[in-house]
Design an enzyme around this catalytic site. Structure first.
Site, PDB file in Angstrom:
ATOM      1  N   GLU A  94       0.817  -1.208   0.000  1.00 18.42           N
ATOM      2  CA  GLU A  94       0.000   0.000   0.000  1.00 18.42           C
ATOM      3  C   GLU A  94       0.854   1.262   0.000  1.00 18.42           C
ATOM      4  O   GLU A  94       1.939   1.295   0.576  1.00 18.42           O
ATOM      5  CB  GLU A  94      -0.924   0.002   1.229  1.00 18.42           C
ATOM      6  CG  GLU A  94      -2.004  -1.069   1.099  1.00 18.42           C
ATOM      7  CD  GLU A  94      -2.960  -1.122   2.268  1.00 18.42           C
ATOM      8  OE1 GLU A  94      -4.104  -1.550   2.064  1.00 18.42           O
ATOM      9  OE2 GLU A  94      -2.588  -0.764   3.401  1.00 18.42           O
ATOM     10  N   CYS A 107       3.398   8.584   0.934  1.00 22.03           N
ATOM     11  CA  CYS A 107       3.919   7.669   1.958  1.00 22.03           C
ATOM     12  C   CYS A 107       4.047   6.307   1.269  1.00 22.03           C
ATOM     13  O   CYS A 107       3.057   5.757   0.795  1.00 22.03           O
ATOM     14  CB  CYS A 107       2.935   7.620   3.122  1.00 22.03           C
ATOM     15  SG  CYS A 107       3.372   6.379   4.344  1.00 22.03           S
ATOM     16  N   CYS A 114       6.209  -7.038   7.079  1.00 23.30           N
ATOM     17  CA  CYS A 114       7.339  -6.649   7.934  1.00 23.30           C
ATOM     18  C   CYS A 114       7.477  -7.706   9.016  1.00 23.30           C
ATOM     19  O   CYS A 114       6.478  -8.249   9.487  1.00 23.30           O
ATOM     20  CB  CYS A 114       7.058  -5.288   8.567  1.00 23.30           C
ATOM     21  SG  CYS A 114       8.394  -4.718   9.644  1.00 23.30           S
ATOM     22  N   CYS A 118       6.154  -4.839  15.667  1.00 21.38           N
ATOM     23  CA  CYS A 118       5.744  -3.809  16.631  1.00 21.38           C
ATOM     24  C   CYS A 118       4.257  -4.055  16.912  1.00 21.38           C
ATOM     25  O   CYS A 118       3.454  -4.147  15.977  1.00 21.38           O
ATOM     26  CB  CYS A 118       5.938  -2.411  16.053  1.00 21.38           C
ATOM     27  SG  CYS A 118       7.625  -2.111  15.506  1.00 21.38           S
ATOM     28  N   CYS A 121       1.162  -2.077  15.401  1.00 20.70           N
ATOM     29  CA  CYS A 121       1.160  -1.841  13.952  1.00 20.70           C
ATOM     30  C   CYS A 121       0.475  -2.984  13.200  1.00 20.70           C
ATOM     31  O   CYS A 121       0.757  -4.163  13.438  1.00 20.70           O
ATOM     32  CB  CYS A 121       2.610  -1.689  13.497  1.00 20.70           C
ATOM     33  SG  CYS A 121       2.803  -1.673  11.717  1.00 20.70           S
ATOM     34  N   GLY A 165       6.804  -2.028   6.010  1.00 22.87           N
ATOM     35  CA  GLY A 165       8.181  -2.513   6.007  1.00 22.87           C
ATOM     36  C   GLY A 165       9.175  -1.615   6.722  1.00 22.87           C
ATOM     37  O   GLY A 165       8.880  -0.474   7.060  1.00 22.87           O
ATOM     38  N   GLU A 166      10.341  -2.185   6.990  1.00 21.34           N
ATOM     39  CA  GLU A 166      11.449  -1.457   7.610  1.00 21.34           C
ATOM     40  C   GLU A 166      12.474  -1.160   6.509  1.00 21.34           C
ATOM     41  O   GLU A 166      13.170  -2.061   6.022  1.00 21.34           O
ATOM     42  CB  GLU A 166      12.073  -2.337   8.724  1.00 21.34           C
ATOM     43  CG  GLU A 166      13.429  -1.889   9.215  1.00 21.34           C
ATOM     44  CD  GLU A 166      13.507  -0.417   9.618  1.00 21.34           C
ATOM     45  OE1 GLU A 166      12.740   0.009  10.486  1.00 21.34           O
ATOM     46  OE2 GLU A 166      14.358   0.306   9.046  1.00 21.34           O
ATOM     47  N   SER A 197      11.981   6.670   7.459  1.00 24.42           N
ATOM     48  CA  SER A 197      11.594   6.433   8.850  1.00 24.42           C
ATOM     49  C   SER A 197      11.914   4.990   9.231  1.00 24.42           C
ATOM     50  O   SER A 197      11.528   4.058   8.530  1.00 24.42           O
ATOM     51  CB  SER A 197      10.093   6.699   8.983  1.00 24.42           C
ATOM     52  OG  SER A 197       9.697   6.451  10.300  1.00 24.42           O
ATOM     53  N   SER A 220      11.254   5.943  14.652  1.00 26.32           N
ATOM     54  CA  SER A 220      10.011   5.619  15.356  1.00 26.32           C
ATOM     55  C   SER A 220      10.402   5.219  16.775  1.00 26.32           C
ATOM     56  O   SER A 220      10.706   4.062  17.035  1.00 26.32           O
ATOM     57  CB  SER A 220       9.307   4.441  14.676  1.00 26.32           C
ATOM     58  OG  SER A 220       8.981   4.775  13.366  1.00 26.32           O
ATOM     59  N   HIS A 222       8.832   6.110  20.143  1.00 22.04           N
ATOM     60  CA  HIS A 222       7.642   5.696  20.898  1.00 22.04           C
ATOM     61  C   HIS A 222       7.845   5.443  22.390  1.00 22.04           C
ATOM     62  O   HIS A 222       6.867   5.324  23.124  1.00 22.04           O
ATOM     63  CB  HIS A 222       6.949   4.471  20.260  1.00 22.04           C
ATOM     64  CG  HIS A 222       6.739   4.608  18.787  1.00 22.04           C
ATOM     65  ND1 HIS A 222       6.332   5.792  18.194  1.00 22.04           N
ATOM     66  CD2 HIS A 222       6.905   3.736  17.759  1.00 22.04           C
ATOM     67  CE1 HIS A 222       6.250   5.634  16.871  1.00 22.04           C
ATOM     68  NE2 HIS A 222       6.596   4.406  16.587  1.00 22.04           N
ATOM     69  N   ASN A 296      -3.941   5.532  15.850  1.00 24.93           N
ATOM     70  CA  ASN A 296      -5.151   5.061  15.154  1.00 24.93           C
ATOM     71  C   ASN A 296      -5.321   3.590  15.475  1.00 24.93           C
ATOM     72  O   ASN A 296      -4.360   2.834  15.349  1.00 24.93           O
ATOM     73  CB  ASN A 296      -4.970   5.189  13.650  1.00 24.93           C
ATOM     74  CG  ASN A 296      -4.427   6.542  13.311  1.00 24.93           C
ATOM     75  OD1 ASN A 296      -5.118   7.527  13.410  1.00 24.93           O
ATOM     76  ND2 ASN A 296      -3.143   6.591  12.965  1.00 24.93           N
ATOM     77  N   CYS A 339      -1.005   6.259  10.104  1.00 25.10           N
ATOM     78  CA  CYS A 339       0.217   5.605  10.583  1.00 25.10           C
ATOM     79  C   CYS A 339      -0.080   4.283  11.276  1.00 25.10           C
ATOM     80  O   CYS A 339      -0.931   4.221  12.163  1.00 25.10           O
ATOM     81  CB  CYS A 339       0.915   6.508  11.586  1.00 25.10           C
ATOM     82  SG  CYS A 339       1.983   7.675  10.809  1.00 25.10           S
TER      83      CYS A 339
HETATM   84  S1  SF4 Z   1       5.955  -0.089  12.754  1.00 25.58           S
HETATM   85 FE1  SF4 Z   1       7.274  -0.344  10.954  1.00 25.58          FE
HETATM   86  S2  SF4 Z   1       8.901  -1.693  11.711  1.00 25.58           S
HETATM   87 FE2  SF4 Z   1       7.235  -1.884  13.197  1.00 25.58          FE
HETATM   88  S3  SF4 Z   1       6.043  -3.663  12.482  1.00 25.58           S
HETATM   89 FE3  SF4 Z   1       5.130  -1.802  11.562  1.00 25.58          FE
HETATM   90  S4  SF4 Z   1       6.091  -1.644   9.536  1.00 25.58           S
HETATM   91 FE4  SF4 Z   1       7.362  -3.018  10.779  1.00 25.58          FE
END
Ligand code: SF4
Length: 346
Positions: A94, A107, A114, A118, A121, A165-166, A197, A220, A222, A296, A339
Site C-alpha cells: 500500500e 507515503c 514486515c 511492533c 502496527c 516494512g522497515e 523512517s 520511530s 515511541h 489510530n 500511521c
Molecule cells: S511499525 Fe514499521 S517496523 Fe514496526 S512492524 Fe510496523 S512496519 Fe514493521
C-alpha cells in the site's frame, strides 16, 4: 518466460550500452532506453516509440520492467488516498497520498509486510513476504505523483518511507530508489524532501552516516525507556535505546543532520509526564525534532489513543524543556491509511 528475464531497472546506463553493443545495436540507443525507463517511467517496452520495433522486441525478450498495478483506490473524506498496488507475483502493498493546500506527500512502502512485529502496527501482523525491488519502490512514487497531479493538480513535494516494512532492512534497494528519485536522470526531487523512517537499527544508521546520505532520518521511538519500549517493540531487545543513542550521536557528528523522533501517544502506556521526562533526557545528546502522533486503532484493545489532556500535558512538558515538538493529527483514518494501519486488507 519472465523468470529467465532480468529486471532492466537494475542495469546502469553502461550495462545497457554493453547489452546493445553485444547485440549489434547502436550504443547511443542506451541513453534513450534509460530515459524511457527513469524519466518517462514507461511501464512496457511497447511505449518506447522512438525506438525500433526490433530493438523493443529484443529488450522484451531479455528483460522485464517491474511496475505496479493499482488494485484498489480508496479516498478518505479528508482527501487522503490509499492505493493497494498489485505486484508481478500477486503480492499487495500500500501507498498513501496525503494532499494539503499547496503540497502533496507520498507515503510509500519498502517491503511486502514486515517481520519486526511492533505490537501497535497492522503491518507487523503480516510477517515479511519479501523486499521490494528498486523499480517497485520507484514506481510507487511515480503512481502517487501522477495521482497528485491528475486528481488534485498538485506536484508531489514530499516522500516519506513510512508505509509497509522497515526500509533499513532493504537498504540497497531503498537507497538506489532514492538516488533515482532525486537524480536529474529520474524524478529530480530534492533529497531534502525525502524522509526515511526506521525503528532505529544502530548498525544501519551508522552505515547511512558513512554513506553520507542527503535525505532526512526519522526514528520511530515511541518510548525512551528500555523496558517499556521492548514490551511493544521487540526489535528493542537486540537494538537497545542505548545502542541507538550511540549510533545517532555518530550520525549527527558525521552528517550534521538533525534527527526526527516519531512518538505515537498511547493511552496509559507512554503518555505520562515521567515518560516525557525520559524522552527529554534522551534528546540531550543531539539536535532533534519530535513529532507526537495521534494513534489510530488497529484492532488491538491494548492500545488506545491518548486523551487530549495527556497529549497537551506531554506536549507542554517537552516545550518547557525547549524542545522542537509538533502534534501530528492523523489523516485517512476512515480508510485505514493512517500511521500503523497499512495492512493491505482489501
Ligand atoms: S511499525 Fe514499521 S517496523 Fe514496526 S512492524 Fe510496523 S512496519 Fe514493521
Amino acid at each position: 518466460m519472465k523468470d529467465e528475464k532480468r529486471d532492466i531497472l537494475l542495469l546502469s546506463p553502461e550495462e545497457i550500452k554493453q547489452f546493445l553493443e553485444s547485440n549489434k545495436e547502436k550504443s547511443f540507443r542506451a541513453s534513450q532506453v534509460y530515459e524511457w525507463l527513469w524519466k518517462k517511467h514507461c511501464r512496457s517496452f511497447e511505449e518506447m516509440t522512438n525506438i525500433s520495433k526490433s530493438l523493443r522486441d529484443l529488450l522484451s525478450e531479455n528483460f522485464f520492467i517491474q511496475s505496479l498495478k493499482p488494485a484498489t483506490v480508496q479516498v478518505s473524506k479528508d482527501t487522503t488516498i490509499k492505493i493497494a498496488f498489485r505486484l508481478f507475483d500477486g503480492a499487495l502493498i500500500e501507498g498513501v497520498l496525503i494532499p494539503s493546500e499547496d503540497r502533496a506527500t507520498a507515503c510509500i512502502s519498502s517491503q511486502v509486510g514486515c517481520n519486526l512485529g511492533c505490537e501497535f502496527c497492522a503491518t507487523g501482523k503480516l510477517g515479511l513476504k519479501r523486499n521490494l525491488s528498486v523499480g517497485e519502490i520507484y514506481h510507487q512514487v511515480v503512481e502517487l505523483m501522477l495521482l497528485a497531479k491528475g486528481k488534485y493538480n498538485l506536484s508531489l513535494t514530499n516522500i516519506v518511507f513510512m508505509g509497509m516494512g522497515e526500509p533499513l532492512l532493504n537498504y540497497n534497494n531503498v537507497l538506489k530508489a532514492i538516488e533515482m528519485i532525486s537524480s536529474d536522470k529520474g524524478l529530480g526531487m530534492s533529497p531534502q524532501r525525502i524522509t526515511l523512517s526506521t525503528v532505529g537499527l544502530p548498525k544501519m544508521i551508522k552505515k547511512l552516516a558513512d554513506d553520507s546520505i542527503k535525505f532526512h532520518l526519522a526514528i520511530s521511538l515511541h518510548s525512551a525507556n528500555e523496558l517499556k519500549r521492548s514490551e511493544f517493540m521487540p526489535v528493542n531487545d537486540t537494538n537497545s535505546l542505548q545502542a541507538l543513542k550511540e549510533a545517532l550521536i555518530y550520525f549527527n557528528k558525521k552528517t550534521g543532520e538533525r534527527i526526527t523522533f516519531e512518538y505515537l501517544l498511547l493511552n496509559g502506556i507512554n503518555d505520562s509526564i515521567p515518560d516525557a521526562k525520559e524522552l527529554a533526557e534522551y534528546c540531550k545528546s543531539f539536535p532533534v525534532k519530535i513529532n507526537l502522533i495521534e494513534y489510530n486503532s488497529t484492532g488491538n484493545p491494548k492500545f488506545n489513543k491518548s486523551t487530549s489532556k495527556n497529549t497537551d500535558a506531554f506536549f507542554s512538558f517537552l516545550k518547557s524543556r525547549n524542545l522542537i515538538v509538533n502534534i501530528r493529527r492523523s489523516r485517512g483514518q476512515d480508510i485505514d491509511a493512517a500511521c500503523g494501519q497499512l495492512a493491505a486488507k482489501k
